[in-house]
Design a protein around this motif. Structure first.
Motif, mmCIF file in Angstrom:
data_model
loop_
_atom_site.group_PDB
_atom_site.id
_atom_site.type_symbol
_atom_site.label_atom_id
_atom_site.label_comp_id
_atom_site.label_asym_id
_atom_site.label_seq_id
_atom_site.Cartn_x
_atom_site.Cartn_y
_atom_site.Cartn_z
ATOM 1 N N ARG A 98 -21.103 -2.161 44.624
ATOM 2 C CA ARG A 98 -21.156 -0.710 44.761
ATOM 3 C C ARG A 98 -22.434 -0.169 44.121
ATOM 4 N NH1 ARG A 98 -17.670 3.180 46.063
ATOM 5 N NH2 ARG A 98 -15.931 1.704 46.155
ATOM 6 N N ASN A 126 -16.234 6.564 57.060
ATOM 7 C CA ASN A 126 -16.444 5.235 56.473
ATOM 8 C C ASN A 126 -16.925 4.240 57.524
ATOM 9 O OD1 ASN A 126 -15.576 6.210 54.017
ATOM 10 N ND2 ASN A 126 -13.548 5.278 54.125
ATOM 11 N N LEU A 173 -20.501 2.377 57.347
ATOM 12 C CA LEU A 173 -20.595 0.922 57.283
ATOM 13 C C LEU A 173 -21.536 0.397 58.354
ATOM 14 C CD1 LEU A 173 -19.510 -1.614 55.877
ATOM 15 C CD2 LEU A 173 -17.643 -1.656 57.558
ATOM 16 N N MET A 187 -18.789 2.984 50.996
ATOM 17 C CA MET A 187 -18.837 1.721 51.738
ATOM 18 C C MET A 187 -19.937 0.781 51.275
ATOM 19 S SD MET A 187 -16.236 2.225 53.474
ATOM 20 C CE MET A 187 -16.283 0.683 54.395
ATOM 21 N N LYS A 200 -20.197 -1.138 48.690
ATOM 22 C CA LYS A 200 -19.708 -2.434 48.228
ATOM 23 C C LYS A 200 -19.287 -3.317 49.398
ATOM 24 C CE LYS A 200 -16.596 -4.685 44.952
ATOM 25 N NZ LYS A 200 -15.585 -4.485 43.886
ATOM 26 N N ALA A 201 -18.589 -2.739 50.357
ATOM 27 C CA ALA A 201 -18.150 -3.512 51.523
ATOM 28 C C ALA A 201 -19.332 -4.037 52.323
ATOM 29 C CB ALA A 201 -17.255 -2.646 52.414
#
Length: 282
Positions: free
Chosen positions: A203, A137, A141, A195, A197-198
């Protein structure tokens, strides 16, 4: 002064196919005796590029990719093939080529683009690949944010139809996992989906073309050749589209629908017209 090449002494080395008046050899095998009826087309396609025979598990994943990419409805590639066949029914090869030429950054080409993106990211972490989802993750990211900082989209993220998830993605990941072939490209690709969405604020689904690229890269196939496999798969789909066009023609309806609804817009009013059109279509 020019010289004439001595054809008796010229050599053009190849590890693929050669022939004599009595024999055809392919990949060091007797084509008629060793390959025909004994090797599937998918196995042969893999072998021709990788220069090795795939294992049973690799072949299952590889042929699953070919099936996943063969046809996806009335995509631009299918429409291009049908319209070209309408215009030149005497040129089947032209219709096939028209469809294949549409394999670019938005359709089909994503398979290669995604694999290259994943491979480049992994190359920066060759000595410290993660062994947990948290590690993947973090890498994902960083990769998404770095890509977006350059103003580029992340290949393999999003789909015009499958807003809530491309059904091909979990199916192919599952097949790769069953065969022990869920490697670093697929692990990173899955993390990118988690990841999104972050990193992006919403998403986005992992699309089928992208997961195919990740799966093929995990088989050890060169990322910069993977568009060729996508085109190989789509060739079968295009032949099916043309065969259906012969049975149940729709290309002329497509042509007439566009032609009869063409509206002249003065260049001075083009911007206003485009704005109105966007509002009408949400």
């Amino acid at each position: 002064m020019t010289t004439t090449p001595d054809s008796d002494n010229m050599q053009f080395p190849t590890s693929l196919g050669t022939s004599t008046p009595t024999e055809i050899r392919l990949l060091g095998q007797d084509l008629a005796q060793d390959l025909m009826g004994k090797v599937s087309f998918g196995e042969l396609a893999f072998w021709l590029v990788a220069m090795r025979r795939p294992s049973a598990g690799e072949l299952r994943v590889f042929e699953s990719v070919l099936v996943a990419l063969a046809d996806h409805g009335f995509t631009p590639t299918a429409i291009a093939a049908r319209l070209t066949y309408l215009s030149a029914p005497d040129s089947l090869q032209g219709a096939m080529a028209a469809g294949l030429l549409g394999g670019g950054s938005r359709f089909l080409g994503v398979t290669e683009d995604c694999a290259q993106f994943l491979a480049a990211t992994l190359a920066e972490h060759t000595d410290d690949l993660p062994d947990t989802d948290e590690g993947w993750n973090k890498m994902a990211l960083e990769a998404i944010r770095t890509q977006r900082a350059t103003g580029k989209f992340v290949p393999g993220l999003g789909h015009p139809n499958h807003k809530d998830g491309d059904p091909r993605t979990p199916a192919l990941i599952g097949i790769a996992a069953e065969e022990g072939l869920r490697g670093p490209h697929l692990c990173l690709f899955e993390a990118i989906g988690r990841m999104s969405k972050a990193a992006l604020g919403r998403r986005l689904p992992l699309n089928g073309a992208g997961v195919c690229g990740a799966a093929l890269a995990d088989l050890g196939l060169p990322p910069d050749l993977l568009r060729g496999f996508a085109l190989l798969a789509r060739a079968a789909g295009l032949l099916g589209q043309i065969a259906e066009e012969r049975r149940n023609p729709i290309a002329n309806d497509i042509y007439m629908s566009v032609d009869r609804n063409a509206v002249y817009v003065s260049p001075d009013n083009q911007t206003a017209w485009e704005s109105t059109r966007r509002e009408d279509h949400g």
